[in-house]
Design a protein around this motif. Structure first.
Motif, PDB file in Angstrom:
ATOM      1  N   TYR A  14       0.835   4.326  13.258  1.00  0.00           N
ATOM      2  CA  TYR A  14       2.187   4.223  12.729  1.00  0.00           C
ATOM      3  C   TYR A  14       2.936   3.025  13.309  1.00  0.00           C
ATOM      4  O   TYR A  14       4.127   2.890  13.125  1.00  0.00           O
ATOM      5  N   GLY A  15       2.229   2.123  13.986  1.00  0.00           N
ATOM      6  CA  GLY A  15       2.855   0.948  14.567  1.00  0.00           C
ATOM      7  C   GLY A  15       3.011  -0.190  13.568  1.00  0.00           C
ATOM      8  O   GLY A  15       3.874  -1.034  13.695  1.00  0.00           O
ATOM      9  N   SER A  16       2.162  -0.214  12.582  1.00  0.00           N
ATOM     10  CA  SER A  16       2.235  -1.200  11.502  1.00  0.00           C
ATOM     11  C   SER A  16       1.654  -0.514  10.272  1.00  0.00           C
ATOM     12  O   SER A  16       1.281   0.642  10.328  1.00  0.00           O
ATOM     13  N   GLU A  17       1.559  -1.227   9.205  1.00  0.00           N
ATOM     14  CA  GLU A  17       0.990  -0.623   8.000  1.00  0.00           C
ATOM     15  C   GLU A  17      -0.471  -1.005   7.798  1.00  0.00           C
ATOM     16  O   GLU A  17      -1.042  -0.718   6.755  1.00  0.00           O
ATOM     17  N   SER A  18      -1.085  -1.619   8.776  1.00  0.00           N
ATOM     18  CA  SER A  18      -2.467  -2.068   8.659  1.00  0.00           C
ATOM     19  C   SER A  18      -3.419  -0.907   8.366  1.00  0.00           C
ATOM     20  O   SER A  18      -4.206  -0.972   7.410  1.00  0.00           O
ATOM     21  N   LEU A  19      -3.378   0.138   9.155  1.00  0.00           N
ATOM     22  CA  LEU A  19      -4.265   1.282   8.930  1.00  0.00           C
ATOM     23  C   LEU A  19      -3.915   1.984   7.618  1.00  0.00           C
ATOM     24  O   LEU A  19      -4.797   2.382   6.862  1.00  0.00           O
ATOM     25  N   PHE A  20      -2.644   2.129   7.334  1.00  0.00           N
ATOM     26  CA  PHE A  20      -2.197   2.729   6.082  1.00  0.00           C
ATOM     27  C   PHE A  20      -2.791   1.971   4.894  1.00  0.00           C
ATOM     28  O   PHE A  20      -3.338   2.574   3.961  1.00  0.00           O
ATOM     29  N   ASN A  21      -2.742   0.643   4.940  1.00  0.00           N
ATOM     30  CA  ASN A  21      -3.287  -0.156   3.842  1.00  0.00           C
ATOM     31  C   ASN A  21      -4.804  -0.057   3.761  1.00  0.00           C
ATOM     32  O   ASN A  21      -5.374  -0.050   2.674  1.00  0.00           O
ATOM     33  N   ALA A  22      -5.473   0.048   4.908  1.00  0.00           N
ATOM     34  CA  ALA A  22      -6.927   0.237   4.906  1.00  0.00           C
ATOM     35  C   ALA A  22      -7.295   1.547   4.208  1.00  0.00           C
ATOM     36  O   ALA A  22      -8.229   1.594   3.400  1.00  0.00           O
ATOM     37  N   LEU A  23      -6.548   2.609   4.509  1.00  0.00           N
ATOM     38  CA  LEU A  23      -6.824   3.905   3.885  1.00  0.00           C
ATOM     39  C   LEU A  23      -6.469   3.896   2.397  1.00  0.00           C
ATOM     40  O   LEU A  23      -7.200   4.480   1.583  1.00  0.00           O
ATOM     41  N   ARG A  24      -5.394   3.228   2.038  1.00  0.00           N
ATOM     42  CA  ARG A  24      -5.036   3.111   0.619  1.00  0.00           C
ATOM     43  C   ARG A  24      -6.146   2.421  -0.154  1.00  0.00           C
ATOM     44  O   ARG A  24      -6.530   2.853  -1.249  1.00  0.00           O
TER      45      ARG A  24
END
Length: 116
Positions: A14-24
């Motif tokens: 939740y520190g950036s959207e990098s992981l969120f975008n990887a999962l998307r």
């Protein structure tokens, strides 16, 4: 035959959207018929803690659950988990802690490797 895609992610949950975008992207790739493997390194390993409960916004646990149900393999870096004390915590069912040789094997077997 579907393409084998490997996503390697290291960004904080939740520190950036990098992981969120990887999962998307992983979810979109699976919808297109790709076979997906996800290897989490560095701070990204903490996304696999089963008891996470974000107050608002996106929920990585739900995204990981969907990826797993759709057949994705998800692994966490052993040394990254050890460094963060995660090994003793409950993990999302279906996610395993693994070693770098597995990441090396997955990389060699993949048709495409994406890093976040």
């Amino acid at each position: 035959m579907s393409q084998q895609i490997l996503i390697i992610a290291s960004g904080a949950p939740y520190g950036s959207e990098s992981l969120f975008n990887a999962l998307r992207l992983g979810l979109a790739l699976q919808e297109e018929g790709a076979s997906l493997r996800l290897f989490l390194l560095s701070d990204a390993v903490s996304a696999a803690i089963a008891t996470q409960a974000p107050a608002e916004g996106y929920h990585l646990r739900q995204m990981l659950d969907i990826l797993l149900v759709q057949g994705a393999e998800v692994r966490l870096c052993q040394s990254c988990c050890d460094a963060r004390g995660i090994g003793a915590l409950p993990l999302i069912e279906g996610i395993r802690i693994d070693h770098l040789p597995t990441l090396a094997q997955w990389t060699l077997a993949a048709d495409k490797v994406l890093t976040f």
